[in-house]
Scaffold this motif. Structure first.
Motif, PDB file in Angstrom:
ATOM      1  N   GLY A 147     -26.868 -52.264 113.176  1.00  0.00           N
ATOM      2  CA  GLY A 147     -26.250 -53.321 113.844  1.00  0.00           C
ATOM      3  C   GLY A 147     -26.144 -53.118 115.252  1.00  0.00           C
ATOM      4  N   LEU A 148     -25.215 -54.002 115.914  1.00  0.00           N
ATOM      5  CA  LEU A 148     -25.171 -53.728 117.575  1.00  0.00           C
ATOM      6  C   LEU A 148     -23.850 -52.789 117.679  1.00  0.00           C
ATOM      7  N   ASP A 149     -24.316 -51.542 117.913  1.00  0.00           N
ATOM      8  CA  ASP A 149     -23.423 -50.412 118.285  1.00  0.00           C
ATOM      9  C   ASP A 149     -21.980 -50.692 117.077  1.00  0.00           C
ATOM     10  N   SER A 150     -22.440 -50.766 115.947  1.00  0.00           N
ATOM     11  CA  SER A 150     -21.550 -51.032 114.743  1.00  0.00           C
ATOM     12  C   SER A 150     -21.261 -49.972 113.649  1.00  0.00           C
ATOM     13  N   GLY A 151     -21.952 -48.920 114.003  1.00  0.00           N
ATOM     14  CA  GLY A 151     -22.030 -47.731 112.957  1.00  0.00           C
ATOM     15  C   GLY A 151     -20.799 -47.037 113.102  1.00  0.00           C
ATOM     16  N   PRO A 152     -20.542 -46.187 112.009  1.00  0.00           N
ATOM     17  CA  PRO A 152     -18.963 -45.302 112.014  1.00  0.00           C
ATOM     18  C   PRO A 152     -18.890 -44.518 113.168  1.00  0.00           C
ATOM     19  N   ILE A 153     -17.699 -44.457 113.531  1.00  0.00           N
ATOM     20  CA  ILE A 153     -17.422 -43.779 115.060  1.00  0.00           C
ATOM     21  C   ILE A 153     -17.400 -42.299 114.595  1.00  0.00           C
ATOM     22  N   LEU A 154     -17.672 -41.660 115.288  1.00  0.00           N
ATOM     23  CA  LEU A 154     -17.678 -39.788 115.070  1.00  0.00           C
ATOM     24  C   LEU A 154     -16.659 -39.293 116.280  1.00  0.00           C
ATOM     25  N   ALA A 155     -16.805 -39.983 117.474  1.00  0.00           N
ATOM     26  CA  ALA A 155     -15.651 -39.375 118.521  1.00  0.00           C
ATOM     27  C   ALA A 155     -15.692 -40.417 119.613  1.00  0.00           C
ATOM     28  N   GLN A 156     -14.651 -40.179 120.538  1.00  0.00           N
ATOM     29  CA  GLN A 156     -14.440 -41.138 121.562  1.00  0.00           C
ATOM     30  C   GLN A 156     -13.675 -40.341 122.551  1.00  0.00           C
ATOM     31  N   CYS A 157     -13.777 -40.763 123.825  1.00  0.00           N
ATOM     32  CA  CYS A 157     -12.898 -40.063 124.856  1.00  0.00           C
ATOM     33  C   CYS A 157     -12.589 -41.351 125.860  1.00  0.00           C
ATOM     34  N   ALA A 158     -11.392 -41.365 126.335  1.00  0.00           N
ATOM     35  CA  ALA A 158     -11.020 -42.708 126.997  1.00  0.00           C
ATOM     36  C   ALA A 158     -10.864 -42.314 128.441  1.00  0.00           C
ATOM     37  N   LEU A 159     -11.256 -43.225 129.257  1.00  0.00           N
ATOM     38  CA  LEU A 159     -11.033 -43.185 130.620  1.00  0.00           C
ATOM     39  C   LEU A 159     -10.180 -44.271 131.331  1.00  0.00           C
ATOM     40  N   ALA A 160      -9.177 -43.999 132.029  1.00  0.00           N
ATOM     41  CA  ALA A 160      -8.421 -45.215 132.849  1.00  0.00           C
ATOM     42  C   ALA A 160      -9.364 -45.997 133.903  1.00  0.00           C
TER      43      ALA A 160
END
Length: 213
Positions: A147-160
């Motif tokens: 899919g369009l960037d729809s796979g299960p999420i493994l990790a994220q990092c936020a940025l303001a």
């Protein structure tokens, strides 16, 4: 999957800054993996030069010389299998994948995206975030499911997002986050801190539950 060091292949189409970050992590001993192959659809891309300089094998191809996406992916898949590749790492690969590669490497193919998915999938994610006026964006590493960037999420990092940020300035601040996060996620997989089999099983359970509703 095999025991560490994992055998990985990196797919890229452009300058290859994420490829370089992964290669540097391997060289520095921060990533217990070997890069068995760079796959690139643009033979003259900067990433090819980077791989050649690092002594990493390169497989390039010209899509228009094939009858279909499936046709060139069959050739790529043969290369991956010949090299016993454990993980496929998409790092700025600008080709739509077909079932040939997605099904063969389901649960073993990663992508990195410059937003906090599921927000702002697809092209120009940084531009999308700015246009929507959000205050926080970031980076996501996820499995590829077709899919369009729809796979299960493994990790994220936020940025303001800062006042006055432009697409260019925000991209400049996102890149170092990508370069740190991607090798770390791969290493977490190698060490077992991220269990891809469990992630896939959990995703299948969710999908099955939705289909049964």
């Amino acid at each position: 999957m095999s025991k560490a060091p994992f055998r990985i292949a990196v797919f890229a189409s452009g300058s290859g800054s994420n490829f370089q970050a992964i290669a540097d992590a391997v060289k520095a001993g921060r990533l217990d993996a070997t890069i068995e192959l760079l796959v690139c659809d643009r033979p003259k891309a900067k990433v090819v030069e980077r791989a050649t300089k690092a002594g990493i094998p390169v497989y390039t191809f010209t899509p228009k010389e094939y009858a279909s996406r499936q046709a060139y992916e069959q050739d790529i898949l043969a290369e991956l299998r010949d090299r016993k590749v454990d993980l496929v790492i998409l790092a700025g690969y600008m080709r739509i994948l077909t079932e040939v590669l997605v099904e063969a490497y389901w649960g073993r193919m990663l992508n990195i995206h410059p937003s906090l998915l599921p927000s702002f999938p697809g092209l120009h994610a940084v531009r999308q975030a700015l246009a929507h006026g959000v205050k926080v964006t970031g980076v996501t590493v996820h499995l590829v499911d077709g899919g369009l960037d729809s796979g299960p999420i493994l990790a994220q990092c936020a940025l303001a997002i800062e006042d006055g940020d432009t697409e260019e300035s925000l991209e400049r601040r996102i890149h170092p986050i990508e370069h740190a996060l991607y090798p770390q996620v791969i290493q977490d997989i190698v060490q077992g801190a991220i269990d891809l089999d469990r992630v896939v099983q959990a995703n299948n359970s969710i999908t099955d539950g939705m289909n049964n509703q």
